[in-house]
Design a protein around this motif. Structure first.
Motif, short mmCIF file in Angstrom:
data_model
loop_
_atom_site.label_atom_id
_atom_site.label_comp_id
_atom_site.label_asym_id
_atom_site.label_seq_id
_atom_site.Cartn_x
_atom_site.Cartn_y
_atom_site.Cartn_z
N THR A 31 0.91 -1.18 -0.04
CA THR A 31 0.07 0.11 0.01
C THR A 31 0.97 1.40 -0.12
OG1 THR A 31 -0.17 -0.06 2.39
CG2 THR A 31 -1.82 -1.06 1.36
N SER A 32 2.02 1.33 0.34
CA SER A 32 2.94 2.43 0.51
C SER A 32 3.62 2.73 -0.75
CB SER A 32 3.93 2.06 1.65
OG SER A 32 4.89 1.03 1.19
N ARG A 33 3.99 1.67 -1.34
CA ARG A 33 4.63 2.22 -3.13
C ARG A 33 4.45 0.85 -3.78
NH1 ARG A 33 8.34 1.36 0.96
NH2 ARG A 33 10.06 -0.04 0.54
N GLN A 34 4.07 0.87 -5.18
CA GLN A 34 4.26 -0.11 -6.00
C GLN A 34 5.38 -0.95 -6.28
OE1 GLN A 34 2.14 0.52 -9.58
NE2 GLN A 34 0.17 0.50 -8.62
N GLY A 35 6.44 -0.16 -5.81
CA GLY A 35 8.02 -0.95 -6.07
C GLY A 35 8.41 -1.40 -5.03
N ASP A 36 7.63 -2.06 -4.17
CA ASP A 36 8.01 -2.76 -2.94
C ASP A 36 8.99 -3.70 -3.44
OD1 ASP A 36 6.59 -5.10 -0.70
OD2 ASP A 36 7.97 -3.48 -0.08
N SER A 37 10.05 -3.92 -2.46
CA SER A 37 11.34 -4.83 -2.91
C SER A 37 11.45 -4.77 -4.31
CB SER A 37 10.52 -6.32 -2.74
OG SER A 37 10.13 -6.70 -1.42
N ALA A 49 5.37 -14.59 -8.22
CA ALA A 49 6.35 -14.09 -8.59
C ALA A 49 7.76 -14.36 -7.75
CB ALA A 49 6.64 -12.73 -9.12
N LYS A 50 7.48 -13.94 -6.42
CA LYS A 50 8.40 -14.37 -5.43
C LYS A 50 7.66 -14.92 -3.98
CE LYS A 50 11.60 -11.45 -4.15
NZ LYS A 50 12.28 -10.41 -3.72
N LEU A 51 8.26 -15.56 -3.16
CA LEU A 51 7.81 -16.10 -1.92
C LEU A 51 7.03 -15.00 -1.16
CD1 LEU A 51 7.03 -18.51 -0.72
CD2 LEU A 51 9.39 -18.37 0.55
N ASP A 52 7.73 -13.91 -0.99
CA ASP A 52 7.26 -12.76 -0.28
C ASP A 52 6.13 -12.04 -0.43
OD1 ASP A 52 8.38 -11.14 -2.05
OD2 ASP A 52 9.68 -9.91 -0.82
N ARG A 53 5.69 -12.36 -1.98
CA ARG A 53 4.34 -11.54 -2.43
C ARG A 53 3.16 -12.60 -1.81
NH1 ARG A 53 5.50 -7.34 -3.17
NH2 ARG A 53 6.89 -7.94 -1.81
N LEU A 54 3.30 -13.89 -1.44
CA LEU A 54 2.57 -14.55 -0.71
C LEU A 54 2.25 -14.02 0.89
CD1 LEU A 54 2.75 -18.10 -1.84
CD2 LEU A 54 1.08 -16.75 -2.06
N ALA A 75 14.40 -16.21 5.38
CA ALA A 75 14.09 -14.69 5.02
C ALA A 75 13.56 -13.92 6.49
CB ALA A 75 13.00 -14.73 3.92
N GLN A 76 12.66 -14.61 7.16
CA GLN A 76 12.04 -14.10 8.33
C GLN A 76 13.29 -13.98 9.44
OE1 GLN A 76 8.21 -15.20 9.79
NE2 GLN A 76 9.24 -15.20 11.90
N GLN A 77 13.97 -14.65 9.38
CA GLN A 77 15.15 -14.63 10.55
C GLN A 77 15.97 -13.37 10.02
OE1 GLN A 77 18.64 -17.57 10.40
NE2 GLN A 77 17.96 -17.72 12.65
#
Length: 240
Positions: free
Chosen positions: A12-18, A77-82, A118-120
């Protein structure tokens, strides 16, 4: 050929997240589908924080339902999108099979491991940042001029970021309201178009006769009708 449901998420903050915007995610997904012989039967897009579980997101909930209805896999596309949460990823594994375009051959165990690592790493970064800021604050309180300037710059940057976030949130609400209004007017517009009216003015007159008003409460004119038709991807009257 296996069926897959594409899911795309931006923050929600920016479309270019990551560094991964809408089009970039679509490109990854399309490439993975072609290379692995997957048939993309639908695409869902969310503009939400990654902190929410997939089933709690508007489009995410629909994507899960379609996967179950058509016995399809979920493709991102990427795991963090989930999700950025290991718990959410683990819970999702019990609901649906999913694939990640950037590592299409990864199995369930590997995906769970990647999510945990990734979380760690995010937790390590957050703690290092917290410790560094605490040390900076101590030096500033001790009278170090350089540290005071850094604290002031950070405060200004945070205030600017909050202002941008507020504007983005307001824009998202506005777009949701516009979409809701267009959805409500659509059946009335289609009814007018079904009568084979030949001009935009005729369509405007039809909507006005039905007592329908624009979102601002005004009567319809050809320009407003044209914008609505194009926004809803409907055919313009042939005479126009």
């Amino acid at each position: 050929m296996a069926n897959v449901v594409a899911y795309i998420r931006v923050s929600t903050s920016r479309q270019g997240d990551s560094g991964l915007g809408l089009e970039a995610q679509r490109e990854y997904i399309e490439r993975a589908a072609i290379q692995n012989g997957w048939n993309v039967i639908a695409e869902f897009v969310d503009v939400v924080s990654g902190k929410q579980a997939l089933e709690d997101r508007p489009a995410g909930k629909k994507a899960l339902a379609m996967c179950k209805e058509h016995d399809a896999m979920l493709l991102v596309a990427k795991l963090d999108r989930l999700s950025r949460s290991v718990l959410h990823i683990a819970q999702l594994m019990e609901q649906v099979d999913f694939k990640v375009a950037t590592m299409p051959q990864a199995n369930t165990f590997q995906l769970h491991l990647f999510a945990a690592l990734a979380q760690q790493e995010r937790e390590f970064i957050a703690q290092r940042t917290k410790d560094a800021l605490a040390a900076l604050q101590r030096r500033a309180e001790a009278g170090d001029a350089v540290s005071v300037k850094k604290i002031n710059r950070r405060t200004q940057a945070l205030e600017k970021g909050r202002a941008v976030a507020d504007i983005t949130a307001a824009n998202n609400v506005r777009m949701e309201n516009v979409a809701a209004f267009q959805a409500a007017v659509r059946p009335h517009l289609e009814s007018c178009l079904y009568n084979k009216l030949s001009t935009l003015q005729a369509v405007a007159d039809c909507l006005n006769a039905k007592g329908i008003r624009t979102k601002r409460g005004s009567i319809w004119n050809p320009t407003a009708v044209r914008r609505l038709i194009l926004a809803l991807d409907l055919p313009l009257p042939k005479a126009d």
